[in-house]
Design a protein around this motif. Structure first.
Motif, PDB file in Angstrom:
ATOM      1  N   CYS A  55       0.832  -1.210   0.000  1.00  0.00           N
ATOM      2  CA  CYS A  55       0.000   0.000   0.000  1.00  0.00           C
ATOM      3  C   CYS A  55       0.867   1.261   0.000  1.00  0.00           C
ATOM      4  CB  CYS A  55      -0.918   0.018   1.221  1.00  0.00           C
ATOM      5  SG  CYS A  55      -2.187  -1.261   1.218  1.00  0.00           S
ATOM      6  N   ALA A  56       1.951   1.213   0.761  1.00  0.00           N
ATOM      7  CA  ALA A  56       2.827   2.378   0.886  1.00  0.00           C
ATOM      8  C   ALA A  56       3.484   2.730  -0.441  1.00  0.00           C
ATOM      9  CB  ALA A  56       3.891   2.122   1.952  1.00  0.00           C
ATOM     10  N   ILE A  57       4.002   1.729  -1.134  1.00  0.00           N
ATOM     11  CA  ILE A  57       4.667   1.978  -2.421  1.00  0.00           C
ATOM     12  C   ILE A  57       3.683   2.555  -3.430  1.00  0.00           C
ATOM     13  CG2 ILE A  57       5.708   0.839  -4.430  1.00  0.00           C
ATOM     14  CD1 ILE A  57       7.149  -1.022  -2.477  1.00  0.00           C
ATOM     15  N   LEU A  58       2.494   1.996  -3.468  1.00  0.00           N
ATOM     16  CA  LEU A  58       1.488   2.460  -4.436  1.00  0.00           C
ATOM     17  C   LEU A  58       1.026   3.884  -4.144  1.00  0.00           C
ATOM     18  CD1 LEU A  58      -0.587  -0.828  -4.804  1.00  0.00           C
ATOM     19  CD2 LEU A  58       0.792   0.258  -6.575  1.00  0.00           C
ATOM     20  N   THR A  59       0.719   4.182  -2.886  1.00  0.00           N
ATOM     21  CA  THR A  59       0.239   5.534  -2.571  1.00  0.00           C
ATOM     22  C   THR A  59       1.361   6.568  -2.657  1.00  0.00           C
ATOM     23  OG1 THR A  59       0.472   4.982  -0.210  1.00  0.00           O
ATOM     24  CG2 THR A  59      -1.739   4.890  -1.148  1.00  0.00           C
ATOM     25  N   TYR A  60       2.581   6.188  -2.296  1.00  0.00           N
ATOM     26  CA  TYR A  60       3.697   7.123  -2.419  1.00  0.00           C
ATOM     27  C   TYR A  60       3.991   7.416  -3.881  1.00  0.00           C
ATOM     28  CZ  TYR A  60       8.189   9.362  -1.382  1.00  0.00           C
ATOM     29  OH  TYR A  60       9.223  10.271  -1.282  1.00  0.00           O
ATOM     30  N   GLY A  61       3.614   6.487  -4.737  1.00  0.00           N
ATOM     31  CA  GLY A  61       3.802   6.690  -6.173  1.00  0.00           C
ATOM     32  C   GLY A  61       2.672   7.452  -6.825  1.00  0.00           C
ATOM     33  N   GLY A  62       1.624   7.793  -6.057  1.00  0.00           N
ATOM     34  CA  GLY A  62       0.558   8.605  -6.611  1.00  0.00           C
ATOM     35  C   GLY A  62      -0.740   7.890  -6.897  1.00  0.00           C
ATOM     36  N   VAL A  63      -0.820   6.597  -6.593  1.00  0.00           N
ATOM     37  CA  VAL A  63      -2.052   5.853  -6.837  1.00  0.00           C
ATOM     38  C   VAL A  63      -3.069   6.181  -5.740  1.00  0.00           C
ATOM     39  CG1 VAL A  63      -3.076   3.562  -7.156  1.00  0.00           C
ATOM     40  CG2 VAL A  63      -0.749   4.003  -7.943  1.00  0.00           C
ATOM     41  N   SER A  64      -4.316   6.412  -6.120  1.00  0.00           N
ATOM     42  CA  SER A  64      -5.376   6.746  -5.175  1.00  0.00           C
ATOM     43  C   SER A  64      -5.528   5.668  -4.115  1.00  0.00           C
ATOM     44  CB  SER A  64      -6.701   6.911  -5.930  1.00  0.00           C
ATOM     45  OG  SER A  64      -7.799   6.757  -5.077  1.00  0.00           O
ATOM     46  N   LEU A  65      -5.778   6.098  -2.875  1.00  0.00           N
ATOM     47  CA  LEU A  65      -5.915   5.125  -1.786  1.00  0.00           C
ATOM     48  C   LEU A  65      -7.093   4.176  -2.011  1.00  0.00           C
ATOM     49  CD1 LEU A  65      -8.427   6.192   0.281  1.00  0.00           C
ATOM     50  CD2 LEU A  65      -6.712   7.938   0.753  1.00  0.00           C
ATOM     51  N   PHE A  66      -8.135   4.629  -2.730  1.00  0.00           N
ATOM     52  CA  PHE A  66      -9.259   3.750  -3.016  1.00  0.00           C
ATOM     53  C   PHE A  66      -8.851   2.642  -3.986  1.00  0.00           C
ATOM     54  CE2 PHE A  66     -11.266   7.812  -1.862  1.00  0.00           C
ATOM     55  CZ  PHE A  66     -12.063   7.374  -0.817  1.00  0.00           C
ATOM     56  N   VAL A  67      -8.070   3.008  -5.014  1.00  0.00           N
ATOM     57  CA  VAL A  67      -7.563   2.014  -5.965  1.00  0.00           C
ATOM     58  C   VAL A  67      -6.658   1.028  -5.242  1.00  0.00           C
ATOM     59  CG1 VAL A  67      -6.072   1.677  -7.982  1.00  0.00           C
ATOM     60  CG2 VAL A  67      -7.741   3.539  -7.969  1.00  0.00           C
ATOM     61  N   VAL A  68      -5.826   1.554  -4.351  1.00  0.00           N
ATOM     62  CA  VAL A  68      -4.907   0.701  -3.588  1.00  0.00           C
ATOM     63  C   VAL A  68      -5.676  -0.323  -2.759  1.00  0.00           C
ATOM     64  CG1 VAL A  68      -3.218   0.681  -1.717  1.00  0.00           C
ATOM     65  CG2 VAL A  68      -3.054   2.390  -3.531  1.00  0.00           C
TER      66      VAL A  68
END
Length: 465
Positions: A111-124
């Motif tokens: 989750c951290a890598i995805l959100t730090y990269g700009g992916v929406s928390l809902f998508v994550v």
């Protein structure tokens, strides 16, 4: 007196009715006009229709003008990463490498890598949940800890603390303080360590306690798991490339390109722009980084999309509700700001502490809790008090970067109280209730982040940036 009562009552109603499921698109203008009406009863004489069209709507439109590109591109980027399988590829690879005995860490790190990269928390949340279920079931860790693990990775240190995060919470303070997404990196990293380390310690403790009591994954026959074909996922390197590009390009542009002395932004001070380079450089950097990363992600994964046009369209349409919700809350805040009674409220807030860092942290956190929105609460607080904090900080010799980072950190505390939309959505995805999982969500996304913010405030007062 009626005016102050109207402001307080409208805030209470905003929190309560939002929790009951009424959209902010309706609540914000209605409750803003309710506060204005109460001020009229108190003798101020506020014209309601003029307040609606010339204050509320003008503020809403101004917010959309400033932040719509980031909401739009962020939503498209998240959708592209989701539909291409890149988000699942990243979380699946991490989970496989760490193994079932590190299930909690694997979920948090994904989750951290995805959100730090700009992916929406809902998508994550949607992307990581199926993998979390498989890991937790195999490790026999209670399913009720999955929401807390996802919340820790997606709602905390990567959203507010780590310098450079492209999440909207890190973008909102930039025009107020003339900063960029990498403002006050030491404060952010310190707070991030507290959030990440403290959250993992709590979840590990809870898992061990459950194991000692003989509690396993549990019987969840209604688990809705969407199976995916591993062979159809992109490689880890291909999946990570767009995320790395967002961070690297944003850093290079904001730190080495769009800065005074290297980029001639003098024309910005003239009509029709009437702004400054410092006010727009951070936003420009993030917009360009997201555009390039979206294009690269589509090119790399072109054959994996069922229909690129639909993917981009869905992402764009999905951004509309998110920005209008936040913009409506900004419109609400600006109406409140125009009321005479707000001066009393403002002085009370500023009177809490003569230090703008402490006052800002409290006002942002409280408003984020009331609205149930990190971005909404911070937008209201900075929209009404941002210039005041900025002026006081300059008088006291405080670096504006500190105000930026403290604002972002503070918005990620009380925002995730039980009525928060992201919390409700996360529990819905996981098929769990507040009773089963909110204790852990609250600990990792409310209590520990507030502790991290306090640490950052102490360091800021000591002069660390």
């Amino acid at each position: 007196m009626f005016g102050v009562i109207g402001i307080i009552l409208s805030l209470i109603l905003l929190m309560y009715l939002a929790y009951k499921g009424i959209t902010v698109l309706i609540l914000a203008p209605v409750l803003a006009l309710f506060a204005a009406l109460m001020s009229s009863i108190g003798g101020q004489g506020v014209p309601l229709m003029a307040t609606f069209t010339e204050v509320f709507m003008k503020s809403l439109a101004g917010y959309v003008k400033s932040y719509f590109p980031i909401f739009l591109l962020g939503a498209i980027f998240g959708k592209v990463m989701d539909d291409s399988g890149a988000a699942k590829a990243i979380s699946h690879t991490i989970a496989k490498k760490l193994g079932k005995d590190k299930a909690i860490i694997a979920v948090v790190l994904s989750c951290a890598i995805l959100t730090y990269g700009g992916v929406s928390l809902f998508v994550v949340a949607f992307a990581v949940y199926p993998i979390a279920v498989a890991l937790f079931r195999e490790a026999n860790i209670p399913k009720r800890l999955i929401p807390g693990s996802i919340a820790l990775g997606a709602f905390t240190f990567t959203m507010t603390a780590l310098p450079g995060t492209p999440q909207i919470q890190n973008a909102i303070p930039m025009p107020f303080f003339g900063t960029n997404g990498y403002a006050a990196p030491i404060l952010g990293i310190a707070a991030g360590i507290v959030m990440g380390g403290g959250g993992l310690a709590w979840l590990t403790y809870r898992a061990k306690k459950a194991a000692a009591a003989g509690e396993g994954y549990g019987n969840h026959e209604k688990d809705k798991i969407i199976e995916f074909d591993e062979s159809q996922l992109p490689s880890f390197i291909a999946a990570m490339t767009p995320i790395l590009l967002v961070l690297v390009i944003n850093f290079i542009l904001s730190r080495y390109v769009f800065i005074a002395g290297k980029y001639n932004g003098e024309y910005l001070t003239q009509a029709p722009y009437n702004t400054s380079l410092s006010s727009v450089s951070g936003t420009w950097s993030l917009i360009i980084a997201l555009i390039i990363s979206i294009i690269v992600a589509i090119v790399i994964n072109y054959k994996r999309f069922k229909e690129v046009k639909k993917c981009v369209n869905d992402g764009a349409i999905g951004s509309l509700l998110a920005i209008l919700n936040t913009a409506s809350e900004v419109g609400y805040g600006n109406v409140i700001q125009t009321l005479a009674a707000f001066e009393i409220v403002k002085m009370a807030i500023l009177g809490i502490s003569s230090n703008p860092i402490i006052s800002e942290a409290l006002s942002v956190n409280i408003l984020a809790g009331i609205t149930g929105s990190a971005s909404g609460g911070m937008s209201i607080a900075l929209g009404t008090l941002g210039k005041t904090y900025y002026d006081i900080a300059l008088q006291q010799g405080i670096n504006p970067q500190v105000l930026h980072r403290i604002a972002t950190l503070a918005c990620g505390g009380l925002d995730t109280l039980p009525h928060n939309g992201a919390v409700i959505t996360l529990l819905g995805i996981c098929g769990l209730t507040h009773k089963e999982s909110y204790l852990d969500i609250g600990m990792v996304s409310v209590i520990i982040p507030i502790a991290g913010t306090i640490i950052a405030i102490i360091l800021a007062i000591m002069g660390v940036v």
